[in-house]
Design a protein around this motif. Sequence first.
Motif, mmCIF file in Angstrom:
data_model
loop_
_atom_site.group_PDB
_atom_site.id
_atom_site.type_symbol
_atom_site.label_atom_id
_atom_site.label_comp_id
_atom_site.label_asym_id
_atom_site.label_seq_id
_atom_site.Cartn_x
_atom_site.Cartn_y
_atom_site.Cartn_z
ATOM 1 N N GLY A 83 0.801 -1.215 0.000
ATOM 2 C CA GLY A 83 0.000 0.000 0.000
ATOM 3 C C GLY A 83 0.828 1.256 0.000
ATOM 4 N N HIS A 84 0.149 2.339 0.312
ATOM 5 C CA HIS A 84 0.824 3.635 0.358
ATOM 6 C C HIS A 84 0.039 4.633 1.202
ATOM 7 C CE1 HIS A 84 -1.518 4.644 -3.588
ATOM 8 N NE2 HIS A 84 -2.213 5.005 -2.556
ATOM 9 N N ILE A 85 0.746 5.668 1.624
ATOM 10 C CA ILE A 85 0.110 6.897 2.086
ATOM 11 C C ILE A 85 0.289 7.848 0.921
ATOM 12 C CG2 ILE A 85 0.166 8.835 3.696
ATOM 13 C CD1 ILE A 85 1.272 6.918 5.807
ATOM 14 N N ARG A 86 -0.796 8.399 0.457
ATOM 15 C CA ARG A 86 -0.761 9.224 -0.747
ATOM 16 C C ARG A 86 -1.255 10.630 -0.452
ATOM 17 N NH1 ARG A 86 -0.468 8.932 -6.206
ATOM 18 N NH2 ARG A 86 -1.940 10.200 -7.378
ATOM 19 N N GLN A 87 -0.549 11.592 -1.026
ATOM 20 C CA GLN A 87 -0.984 12.989 -0.963
ATOM 21 C C GLN A 87 -2.123 13.146 -1.966
ATOM 22 O OE1 GLN A 87 0.887 15.650 0.828
ATOM 23 N NE2 GLN A 87 -1.062 16.676 0.528
ATOM 24 N N GLU A 88 -3.303 13.515 -1.502
ATOM 25 C CA GLU A 88 -4.445 13.775 -2.377
ATOM 26 C C GLU A 88 -5.027 15.116 -1.996
ATOM 27 O OE1 GLU A 88 -7.280 10.611 -2.705
ATOM 28 O OE2 GLU A 88 -5.789 9.254 -3.579
ATOM 29 N N GLU A 89 -4.970 16.022 -2.950
ATOM 30 C CA GLU A 89 -5.390 17.401 -2.732
ATOM 31 C C GLU A 89 -4.620 17.957 -1.547
ATOM 32 O OE1 GLU A 89 -9.664 17.671 -2.802
ATOM 33 O OE2 GLU A 89 -9.767 16.461 -4.613
ATOM 34 N N GLU A 90 -5.287 18.393 -0.510
ATOM 35 C CA GLU A 90 -4.616 19.031 0.627
ATOM 36 C C GLU A 90 -4.424 18.101 1.819
ATOM 37 O OE1 GLU A 90 -3.494 22.242 0.391
ATOM 38 O OE2 GLU A 90 -4.185 22.138 -1.684
#
Length: 162
Positions: A83-90
């Motif tokens: 998996g991942h931690i993803r930057q989405e928008e803010e």
Amino acid sequence: MKWTLILLLTAYLPSFGQNTISYTDGNTSPNATLADVSWIAGHWKGEAFGGITEEIWSPPLGDSMMFVFKLVVDDKVALYEVGHIRQEEESLILRLKHFNGNLTGWEEKDKTVDFKLVKIEGNKVYFDDFTFEKINDSEINIYVVLEQKNGSKEEVAFNYKK
């Protein structure tokens, strides 16, 4: 008045003493960046579920931090997560998929298990029922709420060292 107090206490008792917070529909995730969680990066090892656990987290790159998790029981891989931690928008979102030891998937082909960001406070990052806690540069705790076969939920703690 008495019933209102009992209802309020009942609503708060299940979360008392826990290390996780549930995301409430209708709320929005707070502003955050991968820099806020970059301390998760590293090669972490611990013990859980009667075996050895291992997580490897990459530093932020390309709007995400990827990871792999492995559970080894009796010298055999019982479970993988990718998996991942993803930057989405803010804000940030944690997404993962589960796999058996032979890499057959648990989730449907295009489905993931998603954990919305609830808050970041001090040395803790709270996703929906999934918390990262920095103890120091070489030790972290991860707390996850897991649903049992009987439908009840239980918070499980993972202690990792680099």
